[in-house]
Design an enzyme around this catalytic site. Sequence first.
Site, mmCIF file in Angstrom:
data_model
loop_
_atom_site.group_PDB
_atom_site.id
_atom_site.type_symbol
_atom_site.label_atom_id
_atom_site.label_comp_id
_atom_site.label_asym_id
_atom_site.label_seq_id
_atom_site.Cartn_x
_atom_site.Cartn_y
_atom_site.Cartn_z
ATOM 1 N N HIS A 16 -6.061 5.226 6.033
ATOM 2 C CA HIS A 16 -6.987 4.049 6.237
ATOM 3 C C HIS A 16 -6.703 3.603 7.606
ATOM 4 O O HIS A 16 -7.682 2.897 8.076
ATOM 5 C CB HIS A 16 -6.544 3.085 5.163
ATOM 6 C CG HIS A 16 -7.267 1.975 5.182
ATOM 7 N ND1 HIS A 16 -8.474 2.033 5.088
ATOM 8 C CD2 HIS A 16 -6.692 0.520 5.126
ATOM 9 C CE1 HIS A 16 -8.981 0.359 5.135
ATOM 10 N NE2 HIS A 16 -7.694 0.000 5.003
ATOM 11 N N ARG A 28 0.701 -1.318 -0.138
ATOM 12 C CA ARG A 28 0.125 0.187 -0.188
ATOM 13 C C ARG A 28 0.840 1.211 0.047
ATOM 14 O O ARG A 28 0.412 2.218 -0.779
ATOM 15 C CB ARG A 28 -0.861 0.190 1.345
ATOM 16 C CG ARG A 28 -1.868 -1.099 1.083
ATOM 17 C CD ARG A 28 -2.912 -1.058 2.361
ATOM 18 N NE ARG A 28 -3.989 -2.009 2.093
ATOM 19 C CZ ARG A 28 -4.742 -2.445 2.700
ATOM 20 N NH1 ARG A 28 -4.881 -1.913 4.090
ATOM 21 N NH2 ARG A 28 -5.546 -3.335 2.528
#
Lengths: 653, 250, 229
Positions: free
Chosen positions: A418, A347
């Site tokens: 996130h 990510r």
Amino acid sequence: MSILKAALPEKDIVTHVTKLDGKTPGGDLHDKWSKYKSEMKLVNPANKRKYNILVVGTGLAGGSASATLAELGYNVKTFCIQDTPRRAHSIAAQGGINAAKNYQNDGDSVQRLFMDTIKGGDYRAREANVYRLAEVSTNIIDQCVAQGVPFARDYGGLLTNRSFGGAQVSRTFYARGQTGQQLLLGAYSSMMRQVAKKQIELYTNKEMLDLIIIDGKARGIVVRDLKTGKIETHTGEAVVLCSGGYGNVFFLSTNGKNSNATAAWRCHKKGAFMANPCFTQIHPTCIPASGEYQSKLTLMSESLRNDGRVWVPKSEDDKRPSDEIPDSDRDYFLERMYPAYGNLVPRDVGSRAIKRVCDEGRGLGATGRAVYLDFASAIDRLGKKNISDKYGNLFDMYETITGESPYNMPMRIYPAIHYTMGGLWVDYDCMSNIPGLFVLGEANFSDHGANRLGASALMQGLADGYFVIPYTIGNYLANNSMDAVSDTAEEFKESVDEVKKKNDSLLKINGSSTVLELHRELGAVMWDLVGMARTKESLADALEKIPQIKDKFWNDLNLMGGGDNLNKSLENAARLADFLELGELMAMDAYDREESCGAHFREEYQTSEGEPLRNDEKFAYVSAWEYVPNSTSILHKEDLDYEFVEMTQRNYK
Amino acid sequence: MSKSINLKLQVWRQENEETSGDFHYYSMNEVPVDISFLEMLDILNENLTKEGVEPVSFDSDCREGICGTCGFVINGIAHGPQAKTTVCQLHMRHFNDGDTLVIEPFRATPFKIVRDLVVDRGSFDKIIQAGGYVSINTGNGPDANSILIGKDDAEEAFDSAACIGCGACVASCPNASAALFTSAKISHLLQLPQGKVEERARVKSMVDKMDEEGFGACSNHGECEAVCPKGISIKNIANMRRSLIKSIVK
Amino acid sequence: MTSFIKVSSVLKKIIIAVTGISLFLFLIVHLLGNITIFTGSPPGRDFNAYAHFLESFGILFTIAELGLLGFFGLHIITALYTNLVNFKSRKSRYAVSSFAGGKSKKTVASTSMVITGVVVMAFLIWHVLQFRLGPYYETIYSSVNNGEPVRDLYRLITEEFSSIWVVLGYTISLTLLSLHLGHGFWSSFQSLGIYGKTFTRITYSVSYLLGLIISLGFLVIPLYIFWIN
């Protein structure tokens, strides 16, 4: 130069001399956990019912811990801020859960999951914890299937897997795009079973506002009833904090609106160390913000990168609609930059690559802050039906929000906050430096290092709750004899007064700035200065700006209503007060960590190819911050001794 | 892109469970059509706070349509006019300039109104406590692949398990029945071998609990399926009834 | 009584469905029997013969009638009780009520079952008082009952249906009955747990039509009698 800025330079960060001990058991990596389990002290069944355990939060960690501890016979009291425990934000996890089952026969093993997680975390996690996580991962799947979690299956009736970022095997189990929901409902149902058996007392609509320490041990909590505003106290022999992460410090994140750091932060203020607060994960595939009224960002599961291809036009002047741009004029930049992993890079790597192409001016739309995630070739290859089976609900969700169908045109995505790898510091037992305060799931810092791999959050939450805490809490209780405490103790009275005073003072400010405005202001500073890429200057700037917002908050807050009924503004204000303090610590931590690792990217420290450049000599430690009222926090260090793994430069090319 | 509309809102306001409530009227001007319904209410609340009026309480959390926290009734329809959509995912582009929107909380005796549009759906927990689980302790599960479940069966079980517990089914039902919610859980578990074992005891106990909590009886209006954000079918209700008949006959 | 109340709401709906379906079948038999009004010479001969045939079962006929009464009673009591519970389950009503459309099967008929039901019940009582318990005329047909007297229901019918008010009353009641059956027919299967994607689609789509056909079938008689008079 402000006083704060003057206080900043390295030498002024007070570092504690004694090193923190993670209390990892000795022996070979592979045997540590089984050795621990066989050598730990046990609580006999008749005694278990004498212990009250307070569990705060009902996400995957809190739900599974409550259920499991109750099954063992402890008296469990579980608290959540929602009207029912089933709404905890774990429910929003989409993609899946990792487990080293090797059902696909593609070379997976506990060792490989361990290695992937350690490497994915850029060598900033504790080896023994991560190995244990990989080890119990397989039990989680067995447990969940037995509970009736409807994982995806193939036609033969066996479980099927998908691939996720940072791994070259398929080890992710999933239930359409609603894996978090199904796992949470599994844990929730086990919990409800224990509530029915009166082994769990369930307290809904209660927010933890303080931790009570008596004789150096965590012995109780203070909660506010969100419906009546009543301040209540609860006593116990241990507190298990499962209150999730603090991504909402950025205002815009994929976290739920009610996700907050307050319970954890109040523990921090009572002495629990906050570890690696600057490690915050940016998820590469979220729906871009559309305007100033945006209240939160919506994630599009990482699993989409299995079949979706990320691209931007090669030229920044190319303003043609996507379907008019031929392949030759498209830059599939992840595939170009990272041929081995392609669109499935971890990510942090993916997010930065997207930021880079947007910074080059090749981003899409009016804001220039979006790239394409294109399914055209996958639809050609596998057919629309197949793609719809896999991602149907995600595509629908995208269309609901944007009004555009991903079947016909590529999605637009952009990174967003996130997950927070940082959290309260815990040892191998998942216990904080305050004896009796256990911290599980996203609320602790333990397993993901500087970057979490996709589908590992669900794994960690459930591992902690189902398979770690039932052992370690027993060991703690068996080793510590405790006197009974009553909530009439002085410590409770003081805390209740303190909590009431704080709420009252919030209600009395009578200024002109709303909670939302101030939160947006904090969010903008955090995203711009403590976000995806940080510099010494940006962090110093943040450390100057955050206290200004804090000042404004305490002097100019406009808060309507009172404290004795449901008052969302009051809840949000109290949470924002904590976010403001936490935001400052995050900036401080990022300022201190003069290296890049995982999701923590200091622009000064990068390789010639723009990858994070670690400094293992100086920074192979966990930063654990101790709160000091009205002064700069003290930094404690837990050295990360890699006994079994060699630290190398991550390479996803 | 930046199209906007003007709206008239008629919002139910109620201090708490004990007091009675009434409607308040607000005008909303230049609402961008790209924002969600809840973001529109955020703007309303900002305006109210600035004017010195207490903001409208409404619940929401994930704002992605999965947590089931949000929900109220817009012009007589739970979660508003868009099918398979929670209010957090309902965007203003589905409304027209000049619309009057009547916003009421989910009304049902077992859902106590906490404040304004916020209701407590804790009674759903009680229904699940009555048997909405598989009786297995942690660590007792056999290897996951030792239980074979056909793809279609797994998918069907999933369809039932997708319930988010928002309560729109109850809110929209003319009888305030919780049949869709209860049957979705019963049906999810009875379609899987793990859950089949306890089928008979579960169905009886959950149905009794549903009545005890004060929900009405299902008389097949099917409005629940139409407003369900997850499109859960009334087939589940039929499954529950069949299961109950079986539990009596056997 | 307490044990009746204790029966779960689901089981109560099953009782309503089973009795409902039975009553539906009764209506069909009744309707078929009514065809005899249009046959035979002199007019009414077949009809009176059919009525006599049924009565000739004696005690069995009485048992059947009582059984029918029982089914009606059970259907009505269970439904009324359920409605009471349903009413209590939403003490504060919505200011605006609407139809969601789409997959919803909520209709004017489905939401007014208790009203149509009560009207039909009142109608039934009237209907029974009018005919079953009405004036007893006799007539003689050489080919029926060996030439002995039989009840002349046909005469009663022609008398009753010569009044515009009676015909109007029947028209209204039977229209409401058609709505009741329209929701009731498909709904009974659903209440019994009989659901199939195709099956339910078909039963639902023919349900209102069947209700209409049955009601029209009954309505033909008063209208016909009124017309020929």
